[in-house]
Write an enzyme that holds these catalytic residues in place. Structure first.
Site, mmCIF file in Angstrom:
data_model
loop_
_atom_site.group_PDB
_atom_site.id
_atom_site.type_symbol
_atom_site.label_atom_id
_atom_site.label_comp_id
_atom_site.label_asym_id
_atom_site.label_seq_id
_atom_site.Cartn_x
_atom_site.Cartn_y
_atom_site.Cartn_z
ATOM 1 N N ASP A 107 26.173 73.750 -47.463
ATOM 2 C CA ASP A 107 27.452 73.036 -47.422
ATOM 3 C C ASP A 107 28.196 73.160 -48.748
ATOM 4 O O ASP A 107 27.578 73.243 -49.809
ATOM 5 C CB ASP A 107 27.175 71.559 -47.097
ATOM 6 C CG ASP A 107 28.415 70.831 -46.624
ATOM 7 O OD1 ASP A 107 29.439 71.494 -46.339
ATOM 8 O OD2 ASP A 107 28.374 69.596 -46.535
ATOM 9 N N GLY A 108 29.508 73.166 -48.660
ATOM 10 C CA GLY A 108 30.333 73.096 -49.867
ATOM 11 C C GLY A 108 31.132 74.355 -50.178
ATOM 12 O O GLY A 108 31.769 74.430 -51.227
ATOM 13 N N ASN A 109 31.138 75.309 -49.254
ATOM 14 C CA ASN A 109 31.893 76.550 -49.502
ATOM 15 C C ASN A 109 33.385 76.277 -49.684
ATOM 16 O O ASN A 109 34.028 76.839 -50.570
ATOM 17 C CB ASN A 109 31.731 77.526 -48.328
ATOM 18 C CG ASN A 109 30.316 78.022 -48.175
ATOM 19 O OD1 ASN A 109 29.483 77.768 -49.029
ATOM 20 N ND2 ASN A 109 30.038 78.731 -47.096
ATOM 21 N N GLY A 110 33.915 75.407 -48.811
ATOM 22 C CA GLY A 110 35.353 75.105 -48.850
ATOM 23 C C GLY A 110 35.745 74.444 -50.158
ATOM 24 O O GLY A 110 36.734 74.825 -50.802
ATOM 25 N N GLU A 167 10.662 66.379 -45.145
ATOM 26 C CA GLU A 167 11.175 65.796 -46.377
ATOM 27 C C GLU A 167 12.622 66.257 -46.507
ATOM 28 O O GLU A 167 12.925 67.436 -46.274
ATOM 29 C CB GLU A 167 10.369 66.290 -47.588
ATOM 30 C CG GLU A 167 8.927 65.848 -47.590
ATOM 31 C CD GLU A 167 8.760 64.329 -47.670
ATOM 32 O OE1 GLU A 167 9.594 63.682 -48.323
ATOM 33 O OE2 GLU A 167 7.800 63.817 -47.067
ATOM 34 N N HIS A 181 33.240 81.050 -48.477
ATOM 35 C CA HIS A 181 32.232 81.583 -47.538
ATOM 36 C C HIS A 181 31.696 82.928 -48.035
ATOM 37 O O HIS A 181 30.497 83.191 -47.970
ATOM 38 C CB HIS A 181 32.831 81.748 -46.135
ATOM 39 C CG HIS A 181 33.246 80.443 -45.506
ATOM 40 N ND1 HIS A 181 32.461 79.316 -45.547
ATOM 41 C CD2 HIS A 181 34.366 80.077 -44.815
ATOM 42 C CE1 HIS A 181 33.077 78.312 -44.922
ATOM 43 N NE2 HIS A 181 34.235 78.757 -44.469
ATOM 44 N N SER A 229 23.950 66.123 -39.635
ATOM 45 C CA SER A 229 24.999 66.885 -38.947
ATOM 46 C C SER A 229 24.509 67.701 -37.747
ATOM 47 O O SER A 229 24.803 68.901 -37.661
ATOM 48 C CB SER A 229 25.730 67.799 -39.943
ATOM 49 O OG SER A 229 26.343 67.045 -40.941
ATOM 50 N N TRP A 265 33.517 75.436 -34.212
ATOM 51 C CA TRP A 265 34.509 76.140 -33.389
ATOM 52 C C TRP A 265 35.869 75.464 -33.467
ATOM 53 O O TRP A 265 36.899 76.077 -33.191
ATOM 54 C CB TRP A 265 34.070 76.211 -31.912
ATOM 55 C CG TRP A 265 32.911 77.139 -31.661
ATOM 56 C CD1 TRP A 265 31.670 76.770 -31.231
ATOM 57 C CD2 TRP A 265 32.878 78.566 -31.789
ATOM 58 N NE1 TRP A 265 30.869 77.877 -31.102
ATOM 59 C CE2 TRP A 265 31.582 78.991 -31.434
ATOM 60 C CE3 TRP A 265 33.818 79.529 -32.183
ATOM 61 C CZ2 TRP A 265 31.198 80.343 -31.457
ATOM 62 C CZ3 TRP A 265 33.440 80.870 -32.213
ATOM 63 C CH2 TRP A 265 32.148 81.251 -31.853
ATOM 64 N N LEU A 294 8.776 87.013 -44.074
ATOM 65 C CA LEU A 294 9.599 85.844 -43.744
ATOM 66 C C LEU A 294 10.359 86.028 -42.425
ATOM 67 O O LEU A 294 10.890 87.106 -42.157
ATOM 68 C CB LEU A 294 10.619 85.664 -44.886
ATOM 69 C CG LEU A 294 11.686 84.588 -44.712
ATOM 70 C CD1 LEU A 294 11.091 83.206 -44.955
ATOM 71 C CD2 LEU A 294 12.849 84.825 -45.665
ATOM 72 N N ARG A 322 23.769 63.920 -44.853
ATOM 73 C CA ARG A 322 23.782 63.797 -43.389
ATOM 74 C C ARG A 322 22.960 64.924 -42.789
ATOM 75 O O ARG A 322 22.772 65.957 -43.422
ATOM 76 C CB ARG A 322 25.228 63.970 -42.855
ATOM 77 C CG ARG A 322 26.157 62.843 -43.092
ATOM 78 C CD ARG A 322 27.454 63.098 -42.305
ATOM 79 N NE ARG A 322 28.187 64.245 -42.823
ATOM 80 C CZ ARG A 322 29.046 64.209 -43.833
ATOM 81 N NH1 ARG A 322 29.290 63.069 -44.440
ATOM 82 N NH2 ARG A 322 29.677 65.289 -44.229
ATOM 83 N N THR A 325 28.149 74.189 -33.530
ATOM 84 C CA THR A 325 28.997 74.094 -32.329
ATOM 85 C C THR A 325 30.341 73.466 -32.712
ATOM 86 O O THR A 325 31.390 73.873 -32.222
ATOM 87 C CB THR A 325 28.284 73.188 -31.287
ATOM 88 O OG1 THR A 325 26.941 73.616 -31.180
ATOM 89 C CG2 THR A 325 28.929 73.256 -29.938
HETATM 90 C C1 FPP Z 1 29.753 74.991 -44.844
HETATM 91 O O1 FPP Z 1 30.687 74.827 -45.895
HETATM 92 C C2 FPP Z 1 29.523 76.399 -44.571
HETATM 93 C C3 FPP Z 1 29.757 77.037 -43.381
HETATM 94 C C4 FPP Z 1 30.305 76.336 -42.211
HETATM 95 C C5 FPP Z 1 29.547 78.481 -43.222
HETATM 96 C C6 FPP Z 1 28.330 79.041 -43.855
HETATM 97 C C7 FPP Z 1 28.495 80.501 -43.986
HETATM 98 C C8 FPP Z 1 28.068 81.260 -45.038
HETATM 99 C C9 FPP Z 1 27.301 80.717 -46.165
HETATM 100 C C10 FPP Z 1 28.393 82.706 -45.112
HETATM 101 C C11 FPP Z 1 27.728 83.633 -44.162
HETATM 102 C C12 FPP Z 1 26.347 83.295 -43.792
HETATM 103 C C13 FPP Z 1 25.403 84.185 -43.441
HETATM 104 C C14 FPP Z 1 24.107 83.667 -42.957
HETATM 105 C C15 FPP Z 1 25.584 85.632 -43.536
HETATM 106 P P1 FPP Z 1 32.075 74.125 -45.588
HETATM 107 O O2 FPP Z 1 33.044 75.172 -45.163
HETATM 108 O O3 FPP Z 1 31.893 73.027 -44.584
HETATM 109 O O4 FPP Z 1 32.427 73.544 -47.000
HETATM 110 P P2 FPP Z 1 33.228 72.198 -47.310
HETATM 111 O O5 FPP Z 1 32.414 71.065 -46.767
HETATM 112 O O6 FPP Z 1 33.286 72.192 -48.803
HETATM 113 O O7 FPP Z 1 34.573 72.306 -46.678
#
Ligand code: FPP
Length: 247
Positions: free
Chosen positions: A21-24, A208, A38, A197, A70, A132, A195, A67
């Site tokens: 989590d946290g890409n955005g 854990e 991402h 989620s 989407w 793995l 969470r 899910t």
């Molecule tokens: C959640 O961060 C991340 C996702 C919904 C996408 C995860 C995808 C990747 C890490 C890239 C590709 C993955 C693979 C396995 C090749 P968020 O967008 O909800 O971040 P935010 O909570 O900060 O908005």
């Protein structure tokens, strides 16, 4: 001593699950689009996969697309799907080199054809690998999985192939998308959110939980080792008392 050297090899989890989590937020902090986050998240995926493979951890499960995801803007969904295709293509060689077997769980029929084809291709190519098992949860939600399991069991009861008294925890597990994979001993979620989620609700019963503030694109090997060290410091009681466990 490095963090990796501090790990006790015979007390590593067999299965680690991660909510990436946290890409955005990572992208926003840099004044960039969510997709920028991402894309950088892929580096963290590679690091953690390699680190887990090196440590001989048997299963790593990553929540890559839920899910609920989407309902994000179509541009983000489309770009994420393209990123999945390009990443699976470019990483297949590394998976082979590291003896990693790819697996996917989720409602795969809802994924675009191109993603399905690329996944199937990589799953087939890596199917003989013995290290793995990397499971990507794609178009996955735990409630979806539990509903599917209910339907599967109900059908067999209806056809008189199964009696209601045969329904136990092992049978239910065998109807989950993770059938054959042990439950995760450790679940990590990055970004500070605490969470589950809709992720592996059945399988996380005794796991854990480890939450850290690092945003996923910044998550590196040492952060993974820190989570494992924290896990190794915990006492897993499974409902028993501390004294019973120590015996
Ligand atoms: C959640 O961060 C991340 C996702 C919904 C996408 C995860 C995808 C990747 C890490 C890239 C590709 C993955 C693979 C396995 C090749 P968020 O967008 O909800 O971040 P935010 O909570 O900060 O908005």
């Amino acid at each position: 001593m490095s963090l990796k050297d501090e790990l006790i090899q015979d007390r590593l989890p067999n299965h680690v699950a991660i909510i990436m989590d946290g890409n955005g937020r990572w992208a926003k902090q840099r004044g960039n689009s969510r997709m920028f986050g991402h894309k950088h998240g892929v580096t963290a995926v590679r690091e953690v996969t390699e680190a887990a493979a090196e440590l001989n951890i048997k299963y790593l499960t990553l929540y890559a697309f839920s899910t609920e995801n989407w309902s994000r803007p179509k541009t983000e969904v489309d770009a994420l799907m393209s990123l999945l295709v390009s990443t699976i293509s470019s990483e297949t060689g590394t998976l082979m080199k590291n003896n990693v077997r790819l697996n996917a769980i989720g409602c795969k029929e809802t994924l675009p054809r191109g993603v399905q084809a690329k996944l199937e291709d990589c799953i087939k190519k890596t199917s003989e690998n013995t290290g793995l098992t990397l499971t990507l949860a794609l178009s996955y939600s735990s409630r979806w999985e539990i509903i599917e399991a209910f339907k599967g069991v109900a059908k067999r009861v209806k056809n008189n192939e199964l009696s209601i008294d045969d329904i136990d925890a092992d049978l239910v597990s065998s109807y989950m998308a993770t059938a054959g994979i042990p439950d995760p001993e450790l679940m990590i979620r990055t970004s500070g959110e605490q969470r589950i989620s809709n992720f592996l609700l059945w399988q996380l019963a005794y796991s854990e939980l480890y939450f850290c503030n690092i945003l996923w694109p910044d998550f590196r090997r040492d952060d993974f080792y820190r989570a494992l060290l924290d896990f190794q410091g915990r006492e897993r009681r499974f409902g028993k008392t501390g004294d019973q466990i120590k015996k």
